[in-house]
Design a protein around this motif. Structure first.
Motif, PDB file in Angstrom:
ATOM      1  N   GLN A 121      -7.691  -5.438  -3.698  1.00 62.73           N
ATOM      2  CA  GLN A 121      -6.330  -5.982  -3.619  1.00 62.73           C
ATOM      3  C   GLN A 121      -5.474  -5.316  -2.577  1.00 62.73           C
ATOM      4  O   GLN A 121      -4.631  -5.879  -2.034  1.00 62.73           O
ATOM      5  N   LYS A 122      -5.633  -3.951  -2.808  1.00 63.55           N
ATOM      6  CA  LYS A 122      -4.587  -3.146  -1.925  1.00 63.55           C
ATOM      7  C   LYS A 122      -4.969  -3.576  -0.303  1.00 63.55           C
ATOM      8  O   LYS A 122      -4.175  -3.579   0.662  1.00 63.55           O
ATOM      9  N   GLN A 123      -6.480  -3.587   0.007  1.00 69.16           N
ATOM     10  CA  GLN A 123      -6.757  -4.003   1.215  1.00 69.16           C
ATOM     11  C   GLN A 123      -6.215  -5.137   1.891  1.00 69.16           C
ATOM     12  O   GLN A 123      -5.706  -5.453   2.857  1.00 69.16           O
ATOM     13  N   ALA A 124      -6.495  -6.130   0.789  1.00 68.51           N
ATOM     14  CA  ALA A 124      -5.734  -7.592   1.107  1.00 68.51           C
ATOM     15  C   ALA A 124      -4.396  -7.687   1.292  1.00 68.51           C
ATOM     16  O   ALA A 124      -4.097  -8.147   2.255  1.00 68.51           O
ATOM     17  N   ALA A 125      -3.579  -6.736   0.410  1.00 66.90           N
ATOM     18  CA  ALA A 125      -2.302  -7.091   0.481  1.00 66.90           C
ATOM     19  C   ALA A 125      -1.925  -6.274   2.025  1.00 66.90           C
ATOM     20  O   ALA A 125      -0.941  -6.729   2.527  1.00 66.90           O
ATOM     21  N   LEU A 126      -2.486  -5.061   2.445  1.00 67.51           N
ATOM     22  CA  LEU A 126      -2.214  -4.630   3.782  1.00 67.51           C
ATOM     23  C   LEU A 126      -2.534  -5.430   4.852  1.00 67.51           C
ATOM     24  O   LEU A 126      -1.754  -5.469   5.663  1.00 67.51           O
ATOM     25  N   SER A 185      -6.299   5.949  -2.740  1.00 69.46           N
ATOM     26  CA  SER A 185      -5.005   6.773  -2.639  1.00 69.46           C
ATOM     27  C   SER A 185      -4.354   6.614  -1.468  1.00 69.46           C
ATOM     28  O   SER A 185      -2.933   6.653  -1.431  1.00 69.46           O
ATOM     29  N   THR A 186      -5.010   6.717  -0.377  1.00 69.34           N
ATOM     30  CA  THR A 186      -4.425   6.658   1.183  1.00 69.34           C
ATOM     31  C   THR A 186      -3.818   5.196   1.087  1.00 69.34           C
ATOM     32  O   THR A 186      -2.618   4.952   1.471  1.00 69.34           O
ATOM     33  N   LEU A 187      -4.506   4.289   0.680  1.00 67.53           N
ATOM     34  CA  LEU A 187      -3.830   2.865   0.896  1.00 67.53           C
ATOM     35  C   LEU A 187      -2.797   2.771  -0.180  1.00 67.53           C
ATOM     36  O   LEU A 187      -1.769   1.897   0.284  1.00 67.53           O
ATOM     37  N   ALA A 188      -2.760   3.196  -1.237  1.00 66.30           N
ATOM     38  CA  ALA A 188      -1.749   3.096  -2.243  1.00 66.30           C
ATOM     39  C   ALA A 188      -0.329   3.929  -1.635  1.00 66.30           C
ATOM     40  O   ALA A 188       0.668   3.436  -1.727  1.00 66.30           O
ATOM     41  N   SER A 189      -0.598   5.111  -1.079  1.00 71.91           N
ATOM     42  CA  SER A 189       0.759   5.871  -0.489  1.00 71.91           C
ATOM     43  C   SER A 189       1.194   4.910   0.672  1.00 71.91           C
ATOM     44  O   SER A 189       2.220   4.867   0.762  1.00 71.91           O
ATOM     45  N   GLU A 190       0.308   4.380   1.526  1.00 72.26           N
ATOM     46  CA  GLU A 190       0.706   3.378   2.564  1.00 72.26           C
ATOM     47  C   GLU A 190       1.422   2.136   2.011  1.00 72.26           C
ATOM     48  O   GLU A 190       2.652   1.839   2.623  1.00 72.26           O
ATOM     49  N   ILE A 191       0.902   1.738   0.902  1.00 69.86           N
ATOM     50  CA  ILE A 191       1.499   0.413   0.494  1.00 69.86           C
ATOM     51  C   ILE A 191       3.014   0.970  -0.279  1.00 69.86           C
ATOM     52  O   ILE A 191       4.298   0.304   0.020  1.00 69.86           O
ATOM     53  N   ASP A 192       3.241   2.104  -0.807  1.00 71.78           N
ATOM     54  CA  ASP A 192       4.368   2.637  -1.255  1.00 71.78           C
ATOM     55  C   ASP A 192       5.488   2.805  -0.148  1.00 71.78           C
ATOM     56  O   ASP A 192       6.706   2.477  -0.068  1.00 71.78           O
ATOM     57  N   ILE A 249       7.484 -11.174   5.028  1.00 72.67           N
ATOM     58  CA  ILE A 249       7.571  -9.932   4.579  1.00 72.67           C
ATOM     59  C   ILE A 249       7.598  -9.726   3.103  1.00 72.67           C
ATOM     60  O   ILE A 249       7.150  -9.026   2.539  1.00 72.67           O
ATOM     61  N   ASN A 250       8.214 -10.630   2.524  1.00 72.01           N
ATOM     62  CA  ASN A 250       8.690 -10.924   1.259  1.00 72.01           C
ATOM     63  C   ASN A 250       7.310 -10.969   0.682  1.00 72.01           C
ATOM     64  O   ASN A 250       7.057 -10.401  -0.472  1.00 72.01           O
ATOM     65  N   ALA A 251       6.520 -11.895   1.054  1.00 70.32           N
ATOM     66  CA  ALA A 251       5.261 -12.275   0.326  1.00 70.32           C
ATOM     67  C   ALA A 251       4.242 -11.193   0.417  1.00 70.32           C
ATOM     68  O   ALA A 251       3.481 -10.889  -0.560  1.00 70.32           O
ATOM     69  N   ALA A 252       4.371 -10.368   1.665  1.00 76.61           N
ATOM     70  CA  ALA A 252       3.522  -9.001   1.759  1.00 76.61           C
ATOM     71  C   ALA A 252       4.113  -8.142   0.634  1.00 76.61           C
ATOM     72  O   ALA A 252       2.952  -7.489   0.156  1.00 76.61           O
ATOM     73  N   ALA A 264       2.762  -9.073  -2.708  1.00 72.54           N
ATOM     74  CA  ALA A 264       1.183  -8.871  -2.895  1.00 72.54           C
ATOM     75  C   ALA A 264       1.019  -7.185  -2.899  1.00 72.54           C
ATOM     76  O   ALA A 264       0.015  -6.832  -3.784  1.00 72.54           O
ATOM     77  N   MET A 265       1.804  -6.321  -2.259  1.00 72.20           N
ATOM     78  CA  MET A 265       1.516  -5.018  -2.109  1.00 72.20           C
ATOM     79  C   MET A 265       1.837  -4.529  -3.739  1.00 72.20           C
ATOM     80  O   MET A 265       1.208  -3.760  -4.212  1.00 72.20           O
ATOM     81  N   LYS A 266       2.938  -5.133  -4.163  1.00 77.19           N
ATOM     82  CA  LYS A 266       3.316  -4.412  -5.507  1.00 77.19           C
ATOM     83  C   LYS A 266       2.481  -4.990  -6.498  1.00 77.19           C
ATOM     84  O   LYS A 266       2.383  -4.474  -7.748  1.00 77.19           O
ATOM     85  N   LEU A 267       1.664  -6.248  -6.485  1.00 75.89           N
ATOM     86  CA  LEU A 267       0.671  -6.672  -7.373  1.00 75.89           C
ATOM     87  C   LEU A 267      -0.566  -5.981  -7.292  1.00 75.89           C
ATOM     88  O   LEU A 267      -1.387  -6.185  -8.068  1.00 75.89           O
ATOM     89  N   ALA A 268      -0.877  -5.446  -6.261  1.00 78.60           N
ATOM     90  CA  ALA A 268      -2.204  -4.958  -5.980  1.00 78.60           C
ATOM     91  C   ALA A 268      -2.649  -3.906  -6.907  1.00 78.60           C
ATOM     92  O   ALA A 268      -1.807  -2.851  -6.805  1.00 78.60           O
ATOM     93  N   LYS A 269      -3.608  -3.945  -7.581  1.00 78.06           N
ATOM     94  CA  LYS A 269      -4.200  -2.916  -8.716  1.00 78.06           C
ATOM     95  C   LYS A 269      -5.702  -2.222  -7.947  1.00 78.06           C
ATOM     96  O   LYS A 269      -5.586  -1.173  -8.185  1.00 78.06           O
TER      97      LYS A 269
END
Length: 178
Positions: A21-26, A45-52, A6-9, A12-17
């Protein structure tokens, strides 16, 4: 769920720009057991809000689990250093079944009445705790250890009460001082 995955995920989510990258992080988050609630082909934007949402929700869980593991290691170290004596509340004999000192029996009754947390009982000018509570107090609050009649104990003077309360608050421990 494992903290490391989970820490690695989360990292990855925090680094995804970018969108990819956001798809891969999710995807990494989903494989780590995180509950990803959007399809991976959703808008950026949906991926970004899900990452948040995932970073905020799972970040707190990871911190709690890491803290719990640190606490378990500290308590385990205290117990291993004091092998051969009672250092666990479940190993304590029943209050009326033995010839233990009355102070220890009174502490055990106070502990039973208060439940979770570390229970200290005033004995003269000091507050004393026994067995498993003593192991937790020694490992987490840096109290000195003693051995009374084969039972691990920890204590502090009444003048140190505010200092010990501050340490307990910082460690997230509930204190019962009676």
């Amino acid at each position: 769920m494992k903290n490391n995955e989970i820490n690695a995920a989360i990292a990855a989510m925090k680094l995804a720009k970018t969108y990819r990258q956001k798809q891969a992080a999710l995807k990494v988050g989903r494989s780590a057991g995180m509950a990803v609630n959007v399809p991976l082909n959703a808008t950026e934007s949906t991926l970004a809000s899900e990452i948040d949402r995932l970073v905020a929700g799972y970040g707190a869980i990871v911190k709690t689990n890491s803290k719990r593991a640190k606490i378990d290691r500290a308590i385990g170290k205290v117990r291993s250093q004091n092998a051969g004596i009672i250092a666990d509340n479940t190993d304590m004999p029943h209050v009326w079944d033995d010839t233990r000192p009355i102070a220890e029996k009174l502490w055990q009754l106070a502990k039973a009445a208060r439940g979770a947390g570390i229970t200290f009982k005033k004995e003269g000018g000091v507050y004393v705790t026994y067995a498993g509570d003593a192991a937790r107090a020694i490992g987490l609050l840096n109290l000195p250890s003693t051995n009374r009649h084969g039972v691990l104990t920890a204590s502090f003077s009444t003048t140190q009460e505010s200092v010990i309360r501050d340490r307990a608050k910082a460690a997230g421990i509930t204190l019962h001082i009676v």
